[in-house]
Structures are given as structure tokens and as C-alpha cells.
Design a protein around this motif. Structure first.
Motif, PDB file in Angstrom:
ATOM      1  N   GLN A   2       0.931  -1.207   0.003  1.00  0.00           N
ATOM      2  CA  GLN A   2       0.063  -0.103  -0.151  1.00  0.00           C
ATOM      3  C   GLN A   2       0.773   1.145  -0.036  1.00  0.00           C
ATOM      4  O   GLN A   2       1.839   1.373   0.396  1.00  0.00           O
ATOM      5  CB  GLN A   2      -0.689   0.143   1.319  1.00  0.00           C
ATOM      6  N   GLU A   3       0.276   2.455  -0.424  1.00  0.00           N
ATOM      7  CA  GLU A   3       1.126   3.679  -0.511  1.00  0.00           C
ATOM      8  C   GLU A   3       0.981   4.185   0.872  1.00  0.00           C
ATOM      9  O   GLU A   3      -0.036   3.821   1.632  1.00  0.00           O
ATOM     10  CB  GLU A   3       0.108   4.709  -1.283  1.00  0.00           C
ATOM     11  N   ARG A   5       0.311   7.018   2.254  1.00  0.00           N
ATOM     12  CA  ARG A   5      -0.761   7.755   2.891  1.00  0.00           C
ATOM     13  C   ARG A   5      -2.218   7.051   3.103  1.00  0.00           C
ATOM     14  O   ARG A   5      -2.887   7.011   4.109  1.00  0.00           O
ATOM     15  CB  ARG A   5      -1.414   8.852   1.891  1.00  0.00           C
ATOM     16  N   GLU A   6      -2.258   5.792   2.197  1.00  0.00           N
ATOM     17  CA  GLU A   6      -3.418   4.833   2.434  1.00  0.00           C
ATOM     18  C   GLU A   6      -3.260   4.201   3.779  1.00  0.00           C
ATOM     19  O   GLU A   6      -3.919   3.877   4.470  1.00  0.00           O
ATOM     20  CB  GLU A   6      -3.457   3.847   1.295  1.00  0.00           C
ATOM     21  N   VAL A   7      -2.000   3.749   4.255  1.00  0.00           N
ATOM     22  CA  VAL A   7      -1.671   3.019   5.283  1.00  0.00           C
ATOM     23  C   VAL A   7      -2.072   3.722   6.419  1.00  0.00           C
ATOM     24  O   VAL A   7      -2.815   3.650   7.311  1.00  0.00           O
ATOM     25  CB  VAL A   7      -0.267   2.724   5.610  1.00  0.00           C
ATOM     26  N   GLN A   9      -4.231   6.478   6.514  1.00  0.00           N
ATOM     27  CA  GLN A   9      -5.599   6.967   6.702  1.00  0.00           C
ATOM     28  C   GLN A   9      -6.349   5.497   7.390  1.00  0.00           C
ATOM     29  O   GLN A   9      -7.164   5.849   8.269  1.00  0.00           O
ATOM     30  CB  GLN A   9      -5.830   6.919   5.034  1.00  0.00           C
ATOM     31  N   THR A  10      -5.750   4.508   6.809  1.00  0.00           N
ATOM     32  CA  THR A  10      -6.308   3.301   7.612  1.00  0.00           C
ATOM     33  C   THR A  10      -6.212   3.156   9.126  1.00  0.00           C
ATOM     34  O   THR A  10      -6.991   2.861   9.846  1.00  0.00           O
ATOM     35  CB  THR A  10      -5.954   1.882   6.854  1.00  0.00           C
ATOM     36  N   THR A  12      -5.383   5.661  11.039  1.00  0.00           N
ATOM     37  CA  THR A  12      -6.274   6.443  11.783  1.00  0.00           C
ATOM     38  C   THR A  12      -7.637   6.294  11.848  1.00  0.00           C
ATOM     39  O   THR A  12      -8.249   6.369  13.033  1.00  0.00           O
ATOM     40  CB  THR A  12      -6.086   7.960  10.760  1.00  0.00           C
ATOM     41  N   ARG A  13      -8.256   5.694  11.051  1.00  0.00           N
ATOM     42  CA  ARG A  13      -9.592   5.283  11.161  1.00  0.00           C
ATOM     43  C   ARG A  13      -9.675   3.841  12.148  1.00  0.00           C
ATOM     44  O   ARG A  13     -10.550   4.020  13.031  1.00  0.00           O
ATOM     45  CB  ARG A  13     -10.212   4.689   9.777  1.00  0.00           C
ATOM     46  N   ARG A  14      -8.690   2.952  11.742  1.00  0.00           N
ATOM     47  CA  ARG A  14      -8.910   1.879  12.762  1.00  0.00           C
ATOM     48  C   ARG A  14      -8.586   2.184  14.307  1.00  0.00           C
ATOM     49  O   ARG A  14      -9.144   1.521  15.263  1.00  0.00           O
ATOM     50  CB  ARG A  14      -8.173   0.702  12.319  1.00  0.00           C
TER      51      ARG A  14
END
Length: 148
Positions: A2-3, A5-7, A9-10, A12-14
Motif C-alpha cells: 500500500q501507499e 498515505r493509504e496506510v 489513513q487506515t 487513523t480510522r482503525r
């Protein structure tokens, strides 16, 4: 893979960093920002408001509003410094300490549950990697600068 930023973002949400309320202890709903403020006051009781605001990377106006809310909820006390009356010192009240301790227990249980999914080696590697990332962020020209 994964990129980056995606890592993040995920992650942060989790981890619940986007939730309006991070914790509920003793019927006290505490926001993520308030949780950070209570944590830092507990580590540095009697510190100046400006010192804690700087440590958190918050402007003093926003920080003062949060402190006023915590004072109204009887979690924090503010008093003038005996050396310089212009400087306001902040402390946790007994209820504030109970709430902070409850948040610590809650967060530590959450982290323990997460780390149970890993081997001791993986846990150590993750914590070392996060420490390394924190140090790199401190030295980056693009990240927020705080005292710690």
C-alpha cells in the motif's frame, strides 16, 4: 504494498482518531484533544498553560477554550503562578486524575489487545518503528513541531 498515505489513513480510522469522543470514563465523555491535554497535565502537574499548549502544538486560544471546558467539568484547576501572576498553572482535580487514569487503562487495554495479535518480536519492531517515525517527523520540515 500500500501507499504510505493509504496506510496512515487506515491506521487513523482503525485507531479511532476520527471519532468525536475518544473515551468515556465515570460518565465523562472526553474528546481526543481533551484526552491529550489531560495526559500531558498528568505528566507535568503545575505546568504553565503555554507550556502544555506548546507541547501539544496548539495555539493558546484553542487550548484556553479546551481548558475552560475541562474546568467547567471539574477535571482541571487553573491558578496564577506565585512568581508571575500573568502565568496560569494547571493541575488535574481528583476527578480529573480518575478520568485520566481510566483513559490510560482503556487505551492500554486497547493496545494490549492489538499487540496480542503479534509475536513479541513484531511488537518490539512496531514500537521501534513508531519511535523512529516520531524522530523523523520531529526533524522534518513538513511536520508540526512540538516540544516532544
Amino acid at each position: 504494498m500500500q501507499e504510505p498515505r493509504e496506510v496512515f489513513q487506515t491506521f487513523t480510522r482503525r485507531f479511532g482518531l476520527l471519532n468525536k469522543t475518544c473515551c468515556s470514563v465515570l460518565d465523562q465523555e472526553v474528546s481526543l484533544v481533551q484526552s491529550h491535554i489531560l495526559f500531558e497535565i498528568s505528566k507535568r502537574p503545575g505546568s504553565a498553560m503555554q507550556e502544555i499548549a506548546d507541547l501539544l502544538g496548539m495555539d493558546i486560544t484553542t487550548f484556553s477554550r479546551q481548558i475552560q471546558t475541562l474546568i467547567k467539568r471539574e477535571l482541571v484547576l487553573k491558578s496564577p503562578s506565585s512568581e508571575d501572576r500573568r502565568i496560569q498553572l494547571i493541575h488535574l482535580t481528583p476527578l480529573g486524575q480518575q478520568v485520566t487514569d481510566g483513559i490510560d487503562t482503556e487505551v492500554n487495554a486497547h493496545l494490549e489487545d492489538i499487540f496480542k495479535q503479534m509475536t513479541p518480536f513484531e511488537k518490539t519492531a512496531v514500537l521501534q518503528s513508531i519511535t523512529l517515525l516520531n524522530e523523523a517527523m520531529l526533524n522534518s520540515d513538513f511536520c508540526c513541531k512540538t516540544s516532544s
